[in-house]
Motif scaffolding. Sequence first.
Motif, PDB file in Angstrom:
ATOM      1  N   TRP A  61     -24.079  -6.569 -24.181  1.00 42.95           N
ATOM      2  CA  TRP A  61     -23.322  -6.811 -22.949  1.00 42.95           C
ATOM      3  C   TRP A  61     -24.289  -7.215 -21.850  1.00 42.95           C
ATOM      4  CZ3 TRP A  61     -24.686  -3.808 -18.839  1.00 42.95           C
ATOM      5  CH2 TRP A  61     -25.241  -2.562 -19.081  1.00 42.95           C
ATOM      6  N   LEU A  62     -23.764  -8.007 -20.917  1.00 41.03           N
ATOM      7  CA  LEU A  62     -24.520  -8.483 -19.762  1.00 41.03           C
ATOM      8  C   LEU A  62     -23.687  -8.276 -18.516  1.00 41.03           C
ATOM      9  CD1 LEU A  62     -25.388 -12.013 -21.179  1.00 41.03           C
ATOM     10  CD2 LEU A  62     -26.936 -10.076 -21.137  1.00 41.03           C
ATOM     11  N   GLU A  63     -24.267  -7.668 -17.487  1.00 41.57           N
ATOM     12  CA  GLU A  63     -23.601  -7.614 -16.185  1.00 41.57           C
ATOM     13  C   GLU A  63     -24.154  -8.773 -15.363  1.00 41.57           C
ATOM     14  OE1 GLU A  63     -23.001  -4.923 -12.180  1.00 41.57           O
ATOM     15  OE2 GLU A  63     -24.578  -4.368 -13.591  1.00 41.57           O
ATOM     16  N   CYS A  64     -23.256  -9.581 -14.815  1.00 39.87           N
ATOM     17  CA  CYS A  64     -23.669 -10.754 -14.046  1.00 39.87           C
ATOM     18  C   CYS A  64     -23.100 -10.685 -12.636  1.00 39.87           C
ATOM     19  CB  CYS A  64     -23.180 -12.031 -14.728  1.00 39.87           C
ATOM     20  SG  CYS A  64     -23.775 -12.211 -16.421  1.00 39.87           S
TER      21      CYS A  64
ATOM     22  N   GLU B   9     -22.759 -17.866  -1.259  1.00 36.04           N
ATOM     23  CA  GLU B   9     -23.565 -18.807  -0.487  1.00 36.04           C
ATOM     24  C   GLU B   9     -24.601 -19.534  -1.354  1.00 36.04           C
ATOM     25  OE1 GLU B   9     -25.545 -14.851  -0.516  1.00 36.04           O
ATOM     26  OE2 GLU B   9     -23.530 -15.456  -0.020  1.00 36.04           O
ATOM     27  N   ASP B  10     -24.680 -19.168  -2.628  1.00 36.13           N
ATOM     28  CA  ASP B  10     -25.662 -19.730  -3.549  1.00 36.13           C
ATOM     29  C   ASP B  10     -24.938 -20.582  -4.591  1.00 36.13           C
ATOM     30  OD1 ASP B  10     -27.657 -20.239  -5.370  1.00 36.13           O
ATOM     31  OD2 ASP B  10     -28.222 -18.159  -5.658  1.00 36.13           O
ATOM     32  N   SER B  11     -25.316 -21.817  -4.725  1.00 35.92           N
ATOM     33  CA  SER B  11     -24.640 -22.706  -5.682  1.00 35.92           C
ATOM     34  C   SER B  11     -25.193 -22.557  -7.097  1.00 35.92           C
ATOM     35  CB  SER B  11     -24.779 -24.164  -5.224  1.00 35.92           C
ATOM     36  OG  SER B  11     -26.149 -24.534  -5.220  1.00 35.92           O
ATOM     37  N   PHE B  12     -26.088 -21.608  -7.325  1.00 33.76           N
ATOM     38  CA  PHE B  12     -26.703 -21.413  -8.639  1.00 33.76           C
ATOM     39  C   PHE B  12     -25.683 -20.993  -9.685  1.00 33.76           C
ATOM     40  CE2 PHE B  12     -28.853 -18.834 -11.857  1.00 33.76           C
ATOM     41  CZ  PHE B  12     -29.807 -19.740 -12.294  1.00 33.76           C
ATOM     42  N   GLY B  13     -24.707 -20.190  -9.285  1.00 35.47           N
ATOM     43  CA  GLY B  13     -23.716 -19.689 -10.240  1.00 35.47           C
ATOM     44  C   GLY B  13     -24.017 -18.258 -10.634  1.00 35.47           C
ATOM     45  N   TRP B  14     -23.685 -17.901 -11.855  1.00 35.97           N
ATOM     46  CA  TRP B  14     -23.844 -16.537 -12.335  1.00 35.97           C
ATOM     47  C   TRP B  14     -25.300 -16.249 -12.679  1.00 35.97           C
ATOM     48  CZ3 TRP B  14     -20.083 -13.153 -11.741  1.00 35.97           C
ATOM     49  CH2 TRP B  14     -18.767 -13.616 -11.660  1.00 35.97           C
ATOM     50  N   ARG B  15     -25.744 -15.045 -12.306  1.00 35.94           N
ATOM     51  CA  ARG B  15     -27.090 -14.562 -12.628  1.00 35.94           C
ATOM     52  C   ARG B  15     -26.955 -13.224 -13.356  1.00 35.94           C
ATOM     53  NH1 ARG B  15     -31.054 -16.983  -9.099  1.00 35.94           N
ATOM     54  NH2 ARG B  15     -30.025 -18.130  -7.443  1.00 35.94           N
ATOM     55  N   VAL B  16     -27.783 -12.994 -14.343  1.00 34.23           N
ATOM     56  CA  VAL B  16     -27.781 -11.709 -15.046  1.00 34.23           C
ATOM     57  C   VAL B  16     -28.397 -10.670 -14.123  1.00 34.23           C
ATOM     58  CG1 VAL B  16     -28.647 -10.413 -17.016  1.00 34.23           C
ATOM     59  CG2 VAL B  16     -27.885 -12.778 -17.319  1.00 34.23           C
ATOM     60  N   ALA B  17     -27.640  -9.605 -13.859  1.00 33.25           N
ATOM     61  CA  ALA B  17     -28.110  -8.524 -12.996  1.00 33.25           C
ATOM     62  C   ALA B  17     -28.641  -7.350 -13.821  1.00 33.25           C
ATOM     63  CB  ALA B  17     -26.976  -8.049 -12.092  1.00 33.25           C
TER      64      ALA B  17
END
Length: 76
Positions: free
Chosen positions: A30-33, A38-46
């Motif tokens: 599992w990955l929490e994202c 305000e950031d156009s990067f999209g989803w980041r793994v947290a």
Amino acid sequence: MSRVVTRSINDQTGLRCLDLVQTGPGRHIWLECRRDPEDSFGWRVAFYAADEFTSEAEALRDAMGRVAWLEEENAT
């Protein structure tokens, strides 16, 4: 086999999600994202599972014990 997201659970804000991922036969993680509007990067793994699990249900149980907002979402 490539990684396949088998289930994605979003929080009420739409800024966090939990992805359950099949990494191979009988192997799941599992990955929490998170994403910032305000950031156009999209989803980041947290945060992510340190272990692999033998089923999606087992991975979800582990995530429920580690991801605070996920417990809150399922309590309502």
